[in-house]
Design a protein around this motif. Structure first.
Motif, PDB file in Angstrom:
ATOM      1  N   HIS A  80      11.171 -36.186 -47.171  1.00  0.00           N
ATOM      2  CA  HIS A  80      11.701 -37.544 -47.377  1.00  0.00           C
ATOM      3  C   HIS A  80      12.499 -37.616 -48.681  1.00  0.00           C
ATOM      4  CE1 HIS A  80      11.795 -41.763 -48.546  1.00  0.00           C
ATOM      5  NE2 HIS A  80      11.034 -41.473 -49.575  1.00  0.00           N
ATOM      6  N   PHE A  81      11.943 -37.078 -49.753  1.00  0.00           N
ATOM      7  CA  PHE A  81      12.654 -37.097 -51.032  1.00  0.00           C
ATOM      8  C   PHE A  81      13.930 -36.260 -50.965  1.00  0.00           C
ATOM      9  CE2 PHE A  81       8.515 -38.453 -52.718  1.00  0.00           C
ATOM     10  CZ  PHE A  81       8.931 -39.494 -53.528  1.00  0.00           C
ATOM     11  N   ASP A  82      13.852 -35.129 -50.319  1.00  0.00           N
ATOM     12  CA  ASP A  82      15.034 -34.275 -50.185  1.00  0.00           C
ATOM     13  C   ASP A  82      16.136 -34.993 -49.418  1.00  0.00           C
ATOM     14  OD1 ASP A  82      16.536 -31.848 -50.385  1.00  0.00           O
ATOM     15  OD2 ASP A  82      15.935 -31.336 -48.339  1.00  0.00           O
ATOM     16  N   ASP A  83      15.760 -35.677 -48.343  1.00  0.00           N
ATOM     17  CA  ASP A  83      16.739 -36.402 -47.536  1.00  0.00           C
ATOM     18  C   ASP A  83      17.361 -37.559 -48.334  1.00  0.00           C
ATOM     19  OD1 ASP A  83      18.038 -36.974 -44.939  1.00  0.00           O
ATOM     20  OD2 ASP A  83      16.830 -38.793 -44.993  1.00  0.00           O
ATOM     21  N   GLU A  84      16.535 -38.304 -49.056  1.00  0.00           N
ATOM     22  CA  GLU A  84      17.043 -39.446 -49.817  1.00  0.00           C
ATOM     23  C   GLU A  84      17.943 -39.002 -50.971  1.00  0.00           C
ATOM     24  OE1 GLU A  84      16.821 -42.776 -49.487  1.00  0.00           O
ATOM     25  OE2 GLU A  84      15.866 -42.471 -47.536  1.00  0.00           O
ATOM     26  N   LEU A  85      17.480 -38.012 -51.728  1.00  0.00           N
ATOM     27  CA  LEU A  85      18.206 -37.623 -52.941  1.00  0.00           C
ATOM     28  C   LEU A  85      19.429 -36.768 -52.652  1.00  0.00           C
ATOM     29  CD1 LEU A  85      15.137 -36.809 -55.220  1.00  0.00           C
ATOM     30  CD2 LEU A  85      16.605 -38.828 -55.323  1.00  0.00           C
ATOM     31  N   ASN A  86      19.308 -35.854 -51.709  1.00  0.00           N
ATOM     32  CA  ASN A  86      20.405 -34.916 -51.478  1.00  0.00           C
ATOM     33  C   ASN A  86      21.325 -35.289 -50.326  1.00  0.00           C
ATOM     34  OD1 ASN A  86      19.956 -32.930 -53.572  1.00  0.00           O
ATOM     35  ND2 ASN A  86      18.090 -32.357 -52.474  1.00  0.00           N
TER      36      ASN A  86
END
Length: 223
Positions: A80-86
């Motif tokens: 989830h964090f990877d999708d949001e940030l990157n």
């Protein structure tokens, strides 16, 4: 307590040749985690926000995990964090206008990393995903030897280059479990948590077995 641990993680990156710290997120688990003693997710999110809004320039709170209607595995949360940030935010924009992918890492205590040796807790595919694609930073607790544990665990040893171990230079065995127990036993938590968090706990009668006046929780907390 936890604030001290995350600041040790931040210190680790000072002068690091490969990585530069740009931010960190607290991600409280949802109510569906069903761990005994946890306050409702809405309270835990609020306490994290109170703890970070005035005391940190780089720590933030993400409520996505807390709002989910089912328990989310750690691997899913990191995705989830990877999708949001990157993906959604496009990564990190550099001064020259170019962008670079943000490297996400899981920050863990020594007890969590040791739990990775239990097959009934962590699926092997999740460990390969977390440690192989992202990496992990471990705050080693006094009296434990993370590197000895890594040597004995095949998957963790395979990704040892992606696991960053930070040794405690000041003894600190305070944990959220102990704070909850102190409140339950009507002992002081002054200086163990930010004052705003302490007041929130008392104002909302959290972690107590029965409703009790604030002055009964701690005799000098608000003096």
């Amino acid at each position: 307590m936890l604030g001290y641990s995350v600041e040790m993680a931040a210190d680790y990156f000072n002068g690091h040749q490969k990585y530069e710290l740009i931010g960190g997120y607290f991600s409280p688990v949802s109510d569906y985690y069903q761990k005994e003693g946890l306050a409702p997710a809405r309270h835990r999110v609020q306490m994290c926000e109170l703890a970070t809004e005035t005391s940190s320039t780089w720590l933030m709170v993400d409520s996505w995990e807390a709002l989910q209607h089912s328990y989310q595995r750690t691997a899913v949360v990191i995705d989830h964090f990877d999708d949001e940030l990157n993906n959604n935010m496009g990564g990190l924009t550099l001064p020259d206008g170019s962008t670079r992918k943000i490297q996400i890492m899981l920050l863990a205590g020594g007890d969590l990393i040791e739990s990775m040796g239990r097959k009934d807790v962590w699926a092997s595919e999740d460990l390969h995903h977390i440690l192989g694609q992202f990496g992990c930073m471990v705050i080693e607790r006094t009296g434990s030897d993370v590197w000895e544990f890594l040597l004995s665990h095949d998957i963790l040893y395979e990704y040892k280059e992606n696991i960053h171990v930070v040794k405690q230079v000041i003894y600190n065995d305070i944990s959220s479990t102990k704070v909850r127990l102190f409140v339950k036993r009507k002992m002081s938590i002054k200086y163990l948590v930010p004052d705003a968090v302490m007041r929130y706990i008392f104002d909302n009668s959290l972690y107590a077995t029965k409703l009790t006046r604030k002055r009964d929780y701690v005799s000098f907390a608000f003096d």
